[in-house]
Write an enzyme that holds these catalytic residues in place. Structure first.
Site, mmCIF file in Angstrom:
data_model
loop_
_atom_site.group_PDB
_atom_site.id
_atom_site.type_symbol
_atom_site.label_atom_id
_atom_site.label_comp_id
_atom_site.label_asym_id
_atom_site.label_seq_id
_atom_site.Cartn_x
_atom_site.Cartn_y
_atom_site.Cartn_z
ATOM 1 N N ASP A 191 -31.773 4.674 45.444
ATOM 2 C CA ASP A 191 -30.676 4.551 46.357
ATOM 3 C C ASP A 191 -31.284 4.764 47.798
ATOM 4 O O ASP A 191 -31.500 5.784 48.250
ATOM 5 C CB ASP A 191 -29.795 5.672 45.955
ATOM 6 N N GLU B 98 -9.752 -10.280 42.196
ATOM 7 C CA GLU B 98 -10.351 -9.664 41.126
ATOM 8 C C GLU B 98 -11.454 -10.679 40.140
ATOM 9 O O GLU B 98 -10.907 -11.621 40.085
ATOM 10 C CB GLU B 98 -9.353 -8.956 40.207
ATOM 11 N N LYS C 211 -25.261 1.808 57.208
ATOM 12 C CA LYS C 211 -26.334 2.566 57.797
ATOM 13 C C LYS C 211 -27.259 1.968 58.683
ATOM 14 O O LYS C 211 -27.054 1.230 59.317
ATOM 15 C CB LYS C 211 -26.992 3.757 57.022
ATOM 16 N N THR D 161 -25.758 1.502 50.708
ATOM 17 C CA THR D 161 -24.658 1.184 51.544
ATOM 18 C C THR D 161 -25.156 -0.037 52.459
ATOM 19 O O THR D 161 -26.454 -0.243 52.517
ATOM 20 C CB THR D 161 -24.352 2.351 52.554
ATOM 21 N N ARG E 145 -18.884 -1.134 56.527
ATOM 22 C CA ARG E 145 -18.818 0.075 55.764
ATOM 23 C C ARG E 145 -18.914 -0.543 54.196
ATOM 24 O O ARG E 145 -17.684 -1.148 53.887
ATOM 25 C CB ARG E 145 -17.785 1.059 55.856
ATOM 26 N N TYR F 248 -6.008 -11.272 46.599
ATOM 27 C CA TYR F 248 -6.622 -10.609 45.372
ATOM 28 C C TYR F 248 -7.764 -11.344 44.901
ATOM 29 O O TYR F 248 -7.555 -12.687 44.734
ATOM 30 C CB TYR F 248 -5.545 -10.223 44.663
HETATM 31 C C1 LIG Z 1 -24.598 7.580 52.723
HETATM 32 C C2 LIG Z 1 -25.331 7.798 51.324
HETATM 33 C C3 LIG Z 1 -24.403 7.511 50.082
HETATM 34 C C4 LIG Z 1 -22.928 7.124 49.932
HETATM 35 O O1 LIG Z 1 -22.370 6.088 50.815
HETATM 36 P P1 LIG Z 1 -20.838 6.240 51.133
HETATM 37 O O2 LIG Z 1 -20.560 4.849 51.724
HETATM 38 O O3 LIG Z 1 -20.476 7.287 52.130
HETATM 39 O O4 LIG Z 1 -20.063 6.539 49.976
HETATM 40 C C5 LIG Z 1 -25.003 7.526 48.745
HETATM 41 N N1 LIG Z 1 -26.235 7.740 48.671
HETATM 42 C C6 LIG Z 1 -27.074 8.209 49.893
HETATM 43 C C7 LIG Z 1 -28.495 8.626 49.612
HETATM 44 C C8 LIG Z 1 -26.444 8.111 50.958
HETATM 45 O O5 LIG Z 1 -27.241 8.697 52.102
#
Ligand SMILES: *Cc1c(COP(=O)(O)O)cnc(C)c1O
Length: 437
Positions: free
Chosen positions: A220, A71, A249, A246, A255, A69
């Site tokens: 984002d 935190e 990707k 993220t 992840r 943990y």
């Molecule tokens: C994939 C994605 C997310 C969220 O990602 P998770 O890890 O699945 O929660 C947020 N914003 C955009 C633009 C995405 O393509």
């Protein structure tokens, strides 16, 4: 099912040691993991948001770091015994800020959705207005969908793409409309960055608009983070006030999520909003793997990878268009393309196309396209991306070959002989390019 030779490749492609260890204790779980590794090894992964991580990233995820943990933040923990957790989190932070050329990073968000939630919690009150793209035009659930907390508790205003196919900027963000809506609605936040948008994002233009109305620009970059890090897409800094992403990707890590900024005040708000605002204990094993992935992305080979992802997408998109398919914006600048099936066959749903392709060993996802009348479960399009196949080493010629596979399957309209012959050729192509090992 699997032959001896393919499962040998499979075991090799994860880690013989770990799988053997697991096998001794739990053969049921091991069987499923090995089957999944084999599925990945023998199919062509074209889902734009997926990738194949390195064995180093995978090992870090499966490590002792999960037992603690932690935190709080480095040097400010609630539990004893965090000395090495402080070191690993600080290393991840330092590498993230190096990689994206910014001053602050919070590496704790469990996912991209959590990163966005924390930013909303840091900056907005219930009912506050923000600007974004709607899900059906390529936005994300967390950008104000009515089924998400972002749409239920906040007030999203959606800006359009250019839908008119006769215009040169067809399929691009309609920047003039963004400006008009910003002036009209005075949002606290303007959100850019998408899940199914094939073109470059003009961060400078977005910042200009944000400045004009006193809004914060949140970028984002969940999908394009690896391209930004590798120099194959313009950087969201210095234009963005905050960047969320993220890590799994195009960035090719575990992840997870990540939040970046250059602003000292915003950094403090973000840290509080992640913990204790919206999360509990951080996933320290995932943070260790993030550090490994950021380290990989800082190497020169990653630049080459990012550029190859884009070159591969260009080659595939040009091939598909030459076969007569319609792509949103007539092409791509990044790692993905969106095929609009309505012009090819008005009856064909994205769902059906994705099923035929999966039967042929080609993994894509159904996706709504601008102005889609069908539900997100049926859709009129498919989204196709090159990050995972590029990791395996496929180059432009291979991508054109993959394009002919897709073309044959779609034109065969479910003919089983065609599907099984493409399946055999897809397997053969997969055998030439192993998973990272
Ligand atoms: C994939 C994605 C997310 C969220 O990602 P998770 O890890 O699945 O929660 C947020 N914003 C955009 C633009 C995405 O393509």
């Amino acid at each position: 099912m699997s032959t001896t030779s393919t499962s040998a490749v499979t075991l090799d492609s994860i880690s013989v040691d770990l799988l053997e260890l697991l096998q001794r204790q739990d053969s049921q779980v091991t069987r499923i993991l090995a089957d999944e590794a084999e599925r990945q090894a023998t199919t062509l992964e074209l889902i734009a948001s997926e990738n194949h991580v390195s064995p180093a990233v995978m090992h870090a995820m499966g490590s002792w770091m999960t037992n603690k943990y932690a935190e709080g933040y480095p040097g400010k923990r609630y539990y004893s015994g965090c000395v090495h957790h402080d070191r690993i989190e600080q290393l991840a932070i330092d590498r993230a800020t190096d990689l994206f050329n910014c001053a602050f990073a919070n590496v704790q968000p469990h996912s991209g959705a959590n990163a966005n939630l924390a930013v909303y919690f840091a900056l907005l009150e219930p009912g506050d207005t923000f600007l974004s793209v709607v899900l059906s035009d390529g936005g994300h659930l967390t950008h104000g969908s009515p089924v998400s907390i972002s749409g239920k508790w906040l007030k999203p205003i959606h800006y359009p793409l250019v839908y008119d196919e006769s215009r040169d900027d067809y399929g691009y963000i309609d920047y003039d409309a963004v400006e008009q809506l910003a002036v009209e609605h005075k949002p606290k936040i303007i959100l850019c960055g998408y899940s199914a948008y094939p073109r470059l994002i003009d961060f400078a233009r977005f910042r200009e608009i944000a400045e004009r109305v006193g809004a914060l620009l949140i970028s984002d970059i969940a999908h394009i983070a690896g391209l930004c890090a590798g120099g194959a897409h313009p950087s969201p800094f210095p234009h963005s006030h905050i960047v969320t992403t993220t890590t799994h990707k195009t960035l090719r890590g575990p992840r997870g999520g990540l939040i970046l900024t250059n602003d000292d005040q915003l950094a403090k708000l973000i840290d509080k909003a992640v913990f204790p605002g919206t999360q509990g204990g951080p996933l320290m094993h995932i943070i260790a793997a993030k550090a490994v992935a950021f380290g990989e992305a800082l190497r020169p080979e990653f630049k080459q990878y990012a550029h190859q992802v884009v070159a591969n997408a260009k080659a595939l998109s040009e091939h598909l268009m030459s076969c007569g398919y319609h792509l949103l914006s007539n092409g791509t600048d990044n790692h993905l393309m969106l095929m609009d099936l309505r012009k090819f066959d008005a009856e064909l749903t994205g769902k059906q196309a994705a099923i035929w392709l999966e039967d042929a060993g080609i993994i894509v996802n159904k996706n709504t396209v601008a102005g889609d009348q069908r539900s997100p479960f049926a859709t009129s399009g498919i989204r196709i991306g090159t990050p995972a196949l590029t990791t395996r080493g496929l180059i432009e010629d291979d991508m054109r070959r993959v394009g002919t596979f897709i073309d044959r399957v779609l034109k065969a309209k479910g003919d089983e002989a065609v599907i099984s012959s493409v399946r055999a050729e897809a397997r053969e192509l997969c055998a030439q390019y192993s998973l990272p090992h």
